[in-house]
Design a protein around this motif. Structure first.
Motif, PDB file in Angstrom:
ATOM      1  N   ASP A   1       4.441   5.872  10.957  1.00  0.00           N
ATOM      2  CA  ASP A   1       3.903   5.195   9.770  1.00  0.00           C
ATOM      3  C   ASP A   1       3.589   3.724  10.077  1.00  0.00           C
ATOM      4  OD1 ASP A   1       3.528   4.843   6.747  1.00  0.00           O
ATOM      5  OD2 ASP A   1       5.179   3.445   7.174  1.00  0.00           O
TER       6      ASP A   1
ATOM      7  N   ARG B   1      -0.091   1.804   9.933  1.00  0.00           N
ATOM      8  CA  ARG B   1      -0.296   0.618   9.105  1.00  0.00           C
ATOM      9  C   ARG B   1      -0.865  -0.527   9.928  1.00  0.00           C
ATOM     10  NH1 ARG B   1       4.225  -0.259   4.398  1.00  0.00           N
ATOM     11  NH2 ARG B   1       4.211   1.865   3.555  1.00  0.00           N
TER      12      ARG B   1
ATOM     13  N   PHE C   1      -4.543   1.306   8.144  1.00  0.00           N
ATOM     14  CA  PHE C   1      -4.470   2.307   7.084  1.00  0.00           C
ATOM     15  C   PHE C   1      -3.676   1.750   5.904  1.00  0.00           C
ATOM     16  CE2 PHE C   1      -5.585   4.856  10.673  1.00  0.00           C
ATOM     17  CZ  PHE C   1      -6.252   5.970  10.176  1.00  0.00           C
ATOM     18  N   SER C   2      -3.984   2.272   4.726  1.00  0.00           N
ATOM     19  CA  SER C   2      -3.214   1.889   3.549  1.00  0.00           C
ATOM     20  C   SER C   2      -1.838   2.531   3.612  1.00  0.00           C
ATOM     21  CB  SER C   2      -3.942   2.330   2.272  1.00  0.00           C
ATOM     22  OG  SER C   2      -4.037   3.755   2.241  1.00  0.00           O
TER      23      SER C   2
ATOM     24  N   GLU D   1      -0.361   4.574   1.565  1.00  0.00           N
ATOM     25  CA  GLU D   1      -0.370   6.008   1.257  1.00  0.00           C
ATOM     26  C   GLU D   1      -0.997   6.807   2.387  1.00  0.00           C
ATOM     27  OE1 GLU D   1      -1.914   9.016  -2.293  1.00  0.00           O
ATOM     28  OE2 GLU D   1      -2.109   6.831  -2.484  1.00  0.00           O
ATOM     29  N   ASP D   2      -2.136   6.342   2.915  1.00  0.00           N
ATOM     30  CA  ASP D   2      -2.807   7.067   3.994  1.00  0.00           C
ATOM     31  C   ASP D   2      -1.980   7.067   5.277  1.00  0.00           C
ATOM     32  OD1 ASP D   2      -4.905   7.650   2.345  1.00  0.00           O
ATOM     33  OD2 ASP D   2      -6.108   5.901   2.961  1.00  0.00           O
ATOM     34  N   SER D   3      -1.324   5.949   5.561  1.00  0.00           N
ATOM     35  CA  SER D   3      -0.516   5.882   6.781  1.00  0.00           C
ATOM     36  C   SER D   3       0.661   6.851   6.710  1.00  0.00           C
ATOM     37  CB  SER D   3      -0.007   4.459   6.996  1.00  0.00           C
ATOM     38  OG  SER D   3       0.861   4.081   5.940  1.00  0.00           O
TER      39      SER D   3
ATOM     40  N   ILE E   1       0.714   9.677   4.997  1.00  0.00           N
ATOM     41  CA  ILE E   1       0.164  11.036   5.132  1.00  0.00           C
ATOM     42  C   ILE E   1      -0.178  11.339   6.587  1.00  0.00           C
ATOM     43  CG2 ILE E   1      -1.767  12.519   4.498  1.00  0.00           C
ATOM     44  CD1 ILE E   1      -1.843  11.103   1.794  1.00  0.00           C
ATOM     45  N   GLN E   2      -0.800  10.397   7.263  1.00  0.00           N
ATOM     46  CA  GLN E   2      -1.143  10.592   8.671  1.00  0.00           C
ATOM     47  C   GLN E   2       0.110  10.706   9.542  1.00  0.00           C
ATOM     48  OE1 GLN E   2      -4.132  11.215   9.863  1.00  0.00           O
ATOM     49  NE2 GLN E   2      -5.007  11.022   7.787  1.00  0.00           N
TER      50      GLN E   2
ATOM     51  N   TYR F   1       7.994   5.055   0.517  1.00  0.00           N
ATOM     52  CA  TYR F   1       6.773   4.558  -0.134  1.00  0.00           C
ATOM     53  C   TYR F   1       7.130   3.734  -1.376  1.00  0.00           C
ATOM     54  CZ  TYR F   1       2.294   4.642  -2.579  1.00  0.00           C
ATOM     55  OH  TYR F   1       1.146   4.276  -3.249  1.00  0.00           O
TER      56      TYR F   1
END
Length: 342
Positions: A251, A255, A259-260, A262-264, A266-267, A328
């Protein structure tokens, strides 16, 4: 108390602490010094001869065989110690050449068995022991405690539960301290590694919730929660914490890549899904033979393997759900508090 405890299911071979403390019958010789001296005997000679009748006297010279000295105990024939009358009619010889029967020199009495009074810290102690059959220690102790409480014993009588139960409680107490210490140490290490409060809290939240899988696996397999399964629970904390570290490390990398939040996350879940599943399945596969009690002596550690499998199995889901969600929301809360402070 003995009759009440004997009605508890699974409690067998009860010793009430009174019947099993009766000593064996004792034979007492009381030598009359005046009569012994008139007959040409000393009290010591009579005492030695009386001891030789009952249990024998060590010979002055040991027997040497293969360079090993063996002490020989000399006893009168068994016919002389068959009864009190036979012992009293035994003919004794003194060092001065005089002879006399034991009855003429001493009074021979046989006393019945006596109850032994045991004390601990100047208090009388009665030990009640039993053996378990077809039941576990925890259930049996609860039933025994309920039975003893129903007797309404006077306040002068103090009941203490020892033996295996006492050792189990002491071990559980020590393992609980180890568990708390492990959680604290893991928290400190994660705090220094990620330098934020959200990461260690989210990882430990997932790890602690994964312990529910330990109790679920023990419940399904009808396995008792004992010292071995407690050790397995402690192992689960460390294994699940490792999965959380992998996830939050990915994560942070996403970041830094722009990435945001939330997106980080998820990835990171997508990237670390395969390593988490592979390590978890490998650990489960390694513990499976032990959980199935395959091999000699495996039943001793079977509860540990079942606990580890249950905890790791549920952690595969919780590590990918609880850790990202808690991290989060906590990271957003920290960010909002920093903005408010600034």
């Amino acid at each position: 108390m003995n009759d009440c405890i004997s009605k508890v299911t699974g409690v067998v071979d009860i010793l009430n602490g009174i019947d099993n403390t009766i000593s064996n019958p004792a034979t007492v010789f009381q030598v009359d010094p005046m009569i012994a001296s008139r007959a040409g005997f000393t009290p010591e000679e009579v005492a030695i001869d009386a001891t030789a009748i009952l249990e024998g006297e060590p010979a002055a010279t040991p027997v040497v065989a293969n360079d090993i000295a063996y002490t020989i105990r000399v006893r009168y024939p068994s016919a002389n110690r068959g009864s009190v009358e036979a012992m009293g009619n035994t003919l004794l010889n003194s060092s001065t050449g005089h002879t006399a029967t034991l009855n003429s020199l001493a009074s021979v009495k046989e006393l019945p068995g006596q109850n032994e009074i045991r004390r601990e810290n100047l208090q009388r102690d009665v030990t009640v022991t039993a053996r378990l059959e077809g039941t576990d220690l925890g259930s049996a102790i609860k039933a025994v405690q309920k039975t003893v409480d129903g007797l309404h014993l006077p306040s002068s009588i103090r009941v203490m539960y020892g033996g295996t139960y006492e050792e189990q409680q002491k071990s559980f107490h020590d393992l609980l301290l180890v568990l708390l210490l492990a959680i604290v140490l893991v928290f400190i290490v994660l705090l220094f590694e990620f330098r934020t409060l959200a990461a260690p809290v989210s990882i430990l939240a997932s790890a602690i919730l994964s312990t529910s899988g330990v109790f679920l696996a023990l419940l399904i397999t009808r396995t008792d929660f004992n010292i071995a399964s407690f050790m397995g629970l402690i192992m689960v904390i460390g294994i699940v914490a490792k999965n959380g570290i992998l996830l939050l490390d990915a994560d942070q990398k996403f970041r830094l890549a722009g990435f945001s939040a939330e997106d980080s996350m998820i990835q990171a879940g997508r990237r670390r899904l395969r390593p988490i599943l592979m390590t978890a399945l490998a650990a489960i596969a390694g513990m499976l033979p032990l959980a199935l009690a395959m091999g000699a002596g495996s039943q001793m550690l079977q509860p540990l393997a079942i606990a580890v499998i249950g905890g790791i199995g549920i952690s595969m889901v919780l590590s990918l759900l609880i850790t990202p969600a808690v991290h989060y929301y906590l990271s957003h809360a920290e960010l909002r508090s920093r903005r408010a402070a600034g």
